[in-house]
Design a protein around this motif. Structure first.
Motif, PDB file in Angstrom:
ATOM      1  N   ILE A  27       0.856  -1.189   0.000  1.00 39.96           N
ATOM      2  CA  ILE A  27       0.000   0.000   0.000  1.00 39.96           C
ATOM      3  C   ILE A  27       0.888   1.234   0.000  1.00 39.96           C
ATOM      4  O   ILE A  27       1.563   1.535   0.984  1.00 39.96           O
ATOM      5  CB  ILE A  27      -0.926   0.024   1.230  1.00 39.96           C
ATOM      6  CG1 ILE A  27      -1.806  -1.217   1.229  1.00 39.96           C
ATOM      7  CG2 ILE A  27      -1.783   1.288   1.230  1.00 39.96           C
ATOM      8  CD1 ILE A  27      -2.616  -1.399   2.484  1.00 39.96           C
ATOM      9  N   VAL A  49      -2.072   6.860  -1.860  1.00 41.81           N
ATOM     10  CA  VAL A  49      -3.416   6.802  -2.459  1.00 41.81           C
ATOM     11  C   VAL A  49      -4.112   8.137  -2.243  1.00 41.81           C
ATOM     12  O   VAL A  49      -3.607   9.008  -1.539  1.00 41.81           O
ATOM     13  CB  VAL A  49      -4.277   5.680  -1.843  1.00 41.81           C
ATOM     14  CG1 VAL A  49      -3.668   4.324  -2.106  1.00 41.81           C
ATOM     15  CG2 VAL A  49      -4.484   5.922  -0.358  1.00 41.81           C
ATOM     16  N   PHE A  95      -5.480  -4.366   0.998  1.00 43.34           N
ATOM     17  CA  PHE A  95      -6.389  -4.039  -0.103  1.00 43.34           C
ATOM     18  C   PHE A  95      -7.576  -4.987  -0.051  1.00 43.34           C
ATOM     19  O   PHE A  95      -7.392  -6.194   0.031  1.00 43.34           O
ATOM     20  CB  PHE A  95      -5.682  -4.208  -1.458  1.00 43.34           C
ATOM     21  CG  PHE A  95      -4.712  -3.118  -1.769  1.00 43.34           C
ATOM     22  CD1 PHE A  95      -5.161  -1.818  -1.970  1.00 43.34           C
ATOM     23  CD2 PHE A  95      -3.361  -3.375  -1.868  1.00 43.34           C
ATOM     24  CE1 PHE A  95      -4.267  -0.799  -2.275  1.00 43.34           C
ATOM     25  CE2 PHE A  95      -2.461  -2.373  -2.172  1.00 43.34           C
ATOM     26  CZ  PHE A  95      -2.918  -1.077  -2.368  1.00 43.34           C
ATOM     27  N   GLU A  96      -8.778  -4.427  -0.108  1.00 45.17           N
ATOM     28  CA  GLU A  96      -9.965  -5.277  -0.176  1.00 45.17           C
ATOM     29  C   GLU A  96     -10.288  -5.536  -1.642  1.00 45.17           C
ATOM     30  O   GLU A  96     -10.655  -6.622  -2.035  1.00 45.17           O
ATOM     31  CB  GLU A  96     -11.140  -4.569   0.507  1.00 45.17           C
ATOM     32  CG  GLU A  96     -12.499  -5.215   0.286  1.00 45.17           C
ATOM     33  CD  GLU A  96     -12.868  -6.146   1.413  1.00 45.17           C
ATOM     34  OE1 GLU A  96     -11.990  -6.453   2.251  1.00 45.17           O
ATOM     35  OE2 GLU A  96     -14.029  -6.591   1.452  1.00 45.17           O
ATOM     36  N   SER A  97     -10.127  -4.494  -2.461  1.00 46.89           N
ATOM     37  CA  SER A  97     -10.342  -4.620  -3.906  1.00 46.89           C
ATOM     38  C   SER A  97      -9.583  -3.475  -4.568  1.00 46.89           C
ATOM     39  O   SER A  97      -8.818  -2.779  -3.908  1.00 46.89           O
ATOM     40  CB  SER A  97     -11.835  -4.518  -4.233  1.00 46.89           C
ATOM     41  OG  SER A  97     -12.277  -3.207  -3.982  1.00 46.89           O
ATOM     42  N   ASN A  98      -9.823  -3.290  -5.858  1.00 45.21           N
ATOM     43  CA  ASN A  98      -9.131  -2.218  -6.582  1.00 45.21           C
ATOM     44  C   ASN A  98      -9.511  -0.832  -6.103  1.00 45.21           C
ATOM     45  O   ASN A  98      -8.844   0.144  -6.432  1.00 45.21           O
ATOM     46  CB  ASN A  98      -9.455  -2.318  -8.074  1.00 45.21           C
ATOM     47  CG  ASN A  98      -8.594  -3.357  -8.728  1.00 45.21           C
ATOM     48  OD1 ASN A  98      -7.532  -3.702  -8.201  1.00 45.21           O
ATOM     49  ND2 ASN A  98      -9.048  -3.869  -9.857  1.00 45.21           N
ATOM     50  N   GLU A  99     -10.634  -0.759  -5.374  1.00 39.19           N
ATOM     51  CA  GLU A  99     -11.059   0.580  -4.953  1.00 39.19           C
ATOM     52  C   GLU A  99     -11.400   0.647  -3.468  1.00 39.19           C
ATOM     53  O   GLU A  99     -11.924   1.639  -2.999  1.00 39.19           O
ATOM     54  CB  GLU A  99     -12.263   1.028  -5.794  1.00 39.19           C
ATOM     55  CG  GLU A  99     -13.304  -0.029  -5.934  1.00 39.19           C
ATOM     56  CD  GLU A  99     -14.145   0.158  -7.188  1.00 39.19           C
ATOM     57  OE1 GLU A  99     -15.282  -0.317  -7.187  1.00 39.19           O
ATOM     58  OE2 GLU A  99     -13.633   0.790  -8.142  1.00 39.19           O
ATOM     59  N   LEU A 135     -10.017  -0.111   0.598  1.00 41.10           N
ATOM     60  CA  LEU A 135      -8.999  -0.507   1.571  1.00 41.10           C
ATOM     61  C   LEU A 135      -9.706  -1.036   2.803  1.00 41.10           C
ATOM     62  O   LEU A 135     -10.763  -0.541   3.185  1.00 41.10           O
ATOM     63  CB  LEU A 135      -8.146   0.702   1.952  1.00 41.10           C
ATOM     64  CG  LEU A 135      -6.912   0.990   1.099  1.00 41.10           C
ATOM     65  CD1 LEU A 135      -6.266   2.271   1.578  1.00 41.10           C
ATOM     66  CD2 LEU A 135      -5.924  -0.165   1.188  1.00 41.10           C
ATOM     67  N   LYS A 136      -9.095  -2.066   3.421  1.00 40.19           N
ATOM     68  CA  LYS A 136      -9.696  -2.646   4.621  1.00 40.19           C
ATOM     69  C   LYS A 136      -8.802  -2.369   5.824  1.00 40.19           C
ATOM     70  O   LYS A 136      -7.626  -2.721   5.805  1.00 40.19           O
ATOM     71  CB  LYS A 136      -9.885  -4.148   4.420  1.00 40.19           C
ATOM     72  CG  LYS A 136     -10.566  -4.828   5.596  1.00 40.19           C
ATOM     73  CD  LYS A 136     -11.127  -6.169   5.198  1.00 40.19           C
ATOM     74  CE  LYS A 136     -10.120  -7.274   5.504  1.00 40.19           C
ATOM     75  NZ  LYS A 136     -10.724  -8.612   5.338  1.00 40.19           N
ATOM     76  N   ARG A 172     -14.103  -0.460   5.970  1.00 43.24           N
ATOM     77  CA  ARG A 172     -13.776  -0.531   4.541  1.00 43.24           C
ATOM     78  C   ARG A 172     -14.000   0.853   3.932  1.00 43.24           C
ATOM     79  O   ARG A 172     -15.089   1.407   4.046  1.00 43.24           O
ATOM     80  CB  ARG A 172     -14.661  -1.559   3.836  1.00 43.24           C
ATOM     81  CG  ARG A 172     -14.354  -2.975   4.264  1.00 43.24           C
ATOM     82  CD  ARG A 172     -15.293  -3.971   3.586  1.00 43.24           C
ATOM     83  NE  ARG A 172     -14.877  -5.342   3.885  1.00 43.24           N
ATOM     84  CZ  ARG A 172     -15.254  -6.015   4.965  1.00 43.24           C
ATOM     85  NH1 ARG A 172     -16.049  -5.442   5.860  1.00 43.24           N
ATOM     86  NH2 ARG A 172     -14.830  -7.259   5.179  1.00 43.24           N
ATOM     87  N   TYR A 217     -10.901   4.202  -2.081  1.00 36.52           N
ATOM     88  CA  TYR A 217      -9.770   5.077  -2.364  1.00 36.52           C
ATOM     89  C   TYR A 217      -9.606   5.157  -3.874  1.00 36.52           C
ATOM     90  O   TYR A 217     -10.176   4.351  -4.607  1.00 36.52           O
ATOM     91  CB  TYR A 217      -8.484   4.537  -1.726  1.00 36.52           C
ATOM     92  CG  TYR A 217      -7.938   3.318  -2.439  1.00 36.52           C
ATOM     93  CD1 TYR A 217      -8.405   2.052  -2.130  1.00 36.52           C
ATOM     94  CD2 TYR A 217      -6.977   3.447  -3.442  1.00 36.52           C
ATOM     95  CE1 TYR A 217      -7.935   0.927  -2.787  1.00 36.52           C
ATOM     96  CE2 TYR A 217      -6.495   2.329  -4.103  1.00 36.52           C
ATOM     97  CZ  TYR A 217      -6.984   1.069  -3.772  1.00 36.52           C
ATOM     98  OH  TYR A 217      -6.538  -0.031  -4.433  1.00 36.52           O
ATOM     99  N   LYS A 273      -6.458   6.226  -7.067  1.00 35.94           N
ATOM    100  CA  LYS A 273      -5.016   6.391  -7.257  1.00 35.94           C
ATOM    101  C   LYS A 273      -4.603   7.812  -6.908  1.00 35.94           C
ATOM    102  O   LYS A 273      -5.358   8.754  -7.139  1.00 35.94           O
ATOM    103  CB  LYS A 273      -4.659   6.103  -8.722  1.00 35.94           C
ATOM    104  CG  LYS A 273      -4.487   4.637  -8.976  1.00 35.94           C
ATOM    105  CD  LYS A 273      -3.854   4.423 -10.334  1.00 35.94           C
ATOM    106  CE  LYS A 273      -3.870   2.938 -10.679  1.00 35.94           C
ATOM    107  NZ  LYS A 273      -4.352   2.675 -12.006  1.00 35.94           N
TER     108      LYS A 273
END
Lengths: 505, 131
Positions: A383, A386, A426-430, A432-433, A497, A500, A502
């Protein structure tokens, strides 16, 4: 057999023919001139008239005209002299059914009469059929009218708004329920507006698409929409729609709208009264908390005074530290209150989530180590930088970690290793966990349920009850979610959750 | 040196404050930041008076108070409860414990709700420590 009228000025012919016709079973009336013939016709209404064409006074053509005037259904057969084709054609043009030449032969007469009778019968039947048909149509029309009136009444008396369109989306039914929701009268809408002028844009678009595709689809499930009404107001309504089909062809659509204003109003009232009750609780909790701060401030100034009197730098420092600490608590409290009451999300910026979490851990380190609580960091190294609400992340994490340390400190169990684990991944591409997991005292189901709903503190006078409320609010404003699991005596886990994007440069 | 007074409180601010008040009035302050530590200090130092907070981690003031009052050799040491919670609430918690089968304990010798004025604290201590 038929009722016949035989007209001829030559009495012998009349006599011979009438004998022959009667013997065939016909009912025969006779006359020797056109005028007399019409009199008999009026009296007896025969089905068939046989008339000579050339007679003194009123001739056969005139008789034909008059008879057709009196009863157009009468079969008129003209008797013509031999070779008088011209008169025969004129008679046929004027509506005569047939003609026979003199001298009249029995067999020819019989065939001519038979044909006339057949035509009469046919006409009779046709009339009966027509009458039957007319009757049936009348009954069917009546039935249809009754049904449609019944449907009209159903639609008109429905409390829900009903809007129906043709296959192009043009509105053809708009009931009083719909008038109430949309604020338009039916006269303004029917045949004048399309769904795209009336429905909320997302519904209209969906509808138009389905209309175009013409696919067989069942009605949509009830969904809530904000309806833009005529006066510019936004009306909350439940909506369910369906396309109407006739043999697989889309012929229109119908939409049902439920007015949710009353329900919404009641819900808001409920929330308001719950809020008031919560505020009551909070005021007590806050008063307690402020009393503690006041205690610290008073104590601090007392110690400072003693230090001044005695010229004791140690006391001065200790007292001043107390004052400062409690001033800090006041500003924390004010910040929490402001965050809670303000309707503004935190600003998005480029940041390093791992650095934010590290800062939070460092802030809590002193208190944790004093109480034998270990803070474990598990930040995914991938990470980097972001774009997200850095302040919200900091504040939310600080609240959670601080709570977790408290949960460990107030745990009464013996021989336990107290840990607070702070994880980021990362939880997914968008998404954060962030996880904050402690091995502290845990909480009861009751406490867990109350966590985010009201100002609620289990820390006696040491908490404002605002921490988790503020955390919850920050996370929601940031478009994220927060979840909790907990086991009494074993510990709790909070998972946030947050979306985020880029980092931008 | 004056009489020994033990302060049991988890809040360092309260400790600093009470210790200063005690020093100013010629008492010898002793400090413990929870019930466990408090019981150890009592055994070691035999204080003449105890100032006790109610809500503390590790061992609560309620539990410590009941231990003191249940111990023949310690129950005569006067106790001032100094707490953020109201006296009413504290007494009710004691009644509740008694109803659940614990030995009934006498009311504390004095109960002071925070925030406390230095004068009030000193007056109360003076009253309770009989020379």
């Amino acid at each position: 057999m038929s009722k016949l009228l035989l007209i001829d000025d030559e009495k012998s012919i009349v006599r011979v023919l009438s004998i022959s016709l009667r013997s065939d079973g016909h009912d025969v009336f006779t006359a020797y001139s056109g005028e007399e013939g019409l009199d008999v016709f009026r009296k007896e209404s025969p089905d068939i008239v046989l008339t000579d064409i050339k007679m003194p006074g009123m001739g056969g053509i005139e008789v034909l005209k008059r008879v057709k005037d009196l009863d157009p259904d009468t079969e008129v057969i003209i008797i013509t002299g031999h070779g008088d084709m011209h008169s025969a054609i004129e008679a046929l043009q004027l509506g005569a059914s047939d003609f026979i030449n003199k001298p009249v032969r029995d067999e020819v007469l019989a065939i001519t009469l038979k044909r006339a009778e057949e035509r009469l019968l046919l006409r009779q039947k046709l009339r009966e059929y027509t009458e039957d048909l007319e009757n049936m149509v009348r009954i069917a029309t009546e039935e249809v009218r009754r049904k449609s009136e019944f449907q009209d009444k159903l639609i008109t008396s429905s409390n829900d708004g009903i809007v129906a369109t043709d296959e192009k989306g043009e509105i053809i039914i708009f009931n009083p329920g719909a008038e109430k929701i949309f604020g338009y009268s039916r006269l303004e809408v029917i045949r004048k507006m399309n769904v795209r002028d009336l429905y909320p844009p997302e519904v209209a678009k969906d509808f138009q698409q389905r209309l175009k595709q013409g696919k067989i689809v069942k009605g949509t499930d009830w969904k809530e929409f904000m309806i833009p009404a005529k006066d510019g107001k936004i009306v909350p309504a439940g909506f369910s729609g369906a396309l109407l089909y006739e043999k697989d062809m889309v012929v229109g659509s119908v939409g049902f709208f439920q007015d949710l204003r009353e329900i919404k109003y009641l819900q808001q009232e409920l929330i308001k009264s719950e809020r008031l009750a919560a505020i009551g609780q909070t005021v007590t909790g806050l008063a307690h908390y402020i009393k503690n701060i006041l205690s610290g401030l008073k104590g601090g100034s007392y110690v400072v005074n003693v230090g001044l009197d005695k010229n004791d730098t140690g006391k001065l420092k200790a007292g001043w530290a107390m004052v400062e600490r409690n001033v800090g608590r006041v500003s924390e409290l004010v910040l929490d209150l402001l965050t809670y009451s303000r309707e503004r999300g935190s600003e998005l910026q480029n940041c390093f989530p791992n650095e934010i979490a590290e800062d939070v851990c460092e802030l809590m380190e002193v208190k944790a180590s004093q109480n034998q609580v270990e803070i474990i960091r598990e930040f995914a190294p991938s990470i980097g930088e972001v774009h997200m609400g850095a302040d919200a992340v900091h504040r939310a994490l600080l609240n959670l970690v601080s709570n977790s340390v408290d949960a460990c400190v107030s745990d009464l169990s013996m021989d336990k290793e107290w840990q607070v684990r702070v994880k980021i991944a990362f939880e997914s591409n968008e998404m954060l966990k962030f996880e904050v997991i402690d091995s502290g005292c845990g909480m009861s189901e009751e406490t867990r349920k109350n966590l985010f709903t009201s100002f609620f503190s289990t820390k006696g006078g040491k908490g404002t009850g605002l921490g988790l409320l503020v955390t919850h609010k920050l996370v929601e404003e940031h478009g994220g979610t927060i979840d909790v699991t907990s086991q009494l005596g074993k510990g709790s886990a909070f998972i946030i959750r947050l979306p985020y994007s880029k980092a931008d440069h | 040196m004056g009489n020994k007074v033990l302060v049991v409180d988890d809040d360092p601010d309260i400790i600093t404050f009470v210790v200063t008040v005690l020093e100013e009035n010629s008492y010898t302050p002793l400090v413990a930041k929870n019930g466990e530590e408090g019981m150890v200090k009592i055994a070691e130092e035999r204080p003449d008076l105890i100032i006790l907070d109610v809500l503390m981690p590790k061992q609560s003031g309620i539990k410590m108070y009941r231990e003191l009052k249940g111990d023949e050799s310690l129950k005569n040491i006067p106790v001032i409860i100094l707490s953020g919670i109201a006296k009413r609430t504290f007494l009710r918690s004691q009644e509740a414990l008694t109803e659940f089968g614990s030995q009934p304990v006498p009311e504390p010798d004095a109960y002071i709700e925070k925030p406390v004025e230095p004068e009030e604290l000193v007056e109360t201590i003076k009253k309770l420590i009989v020379e």
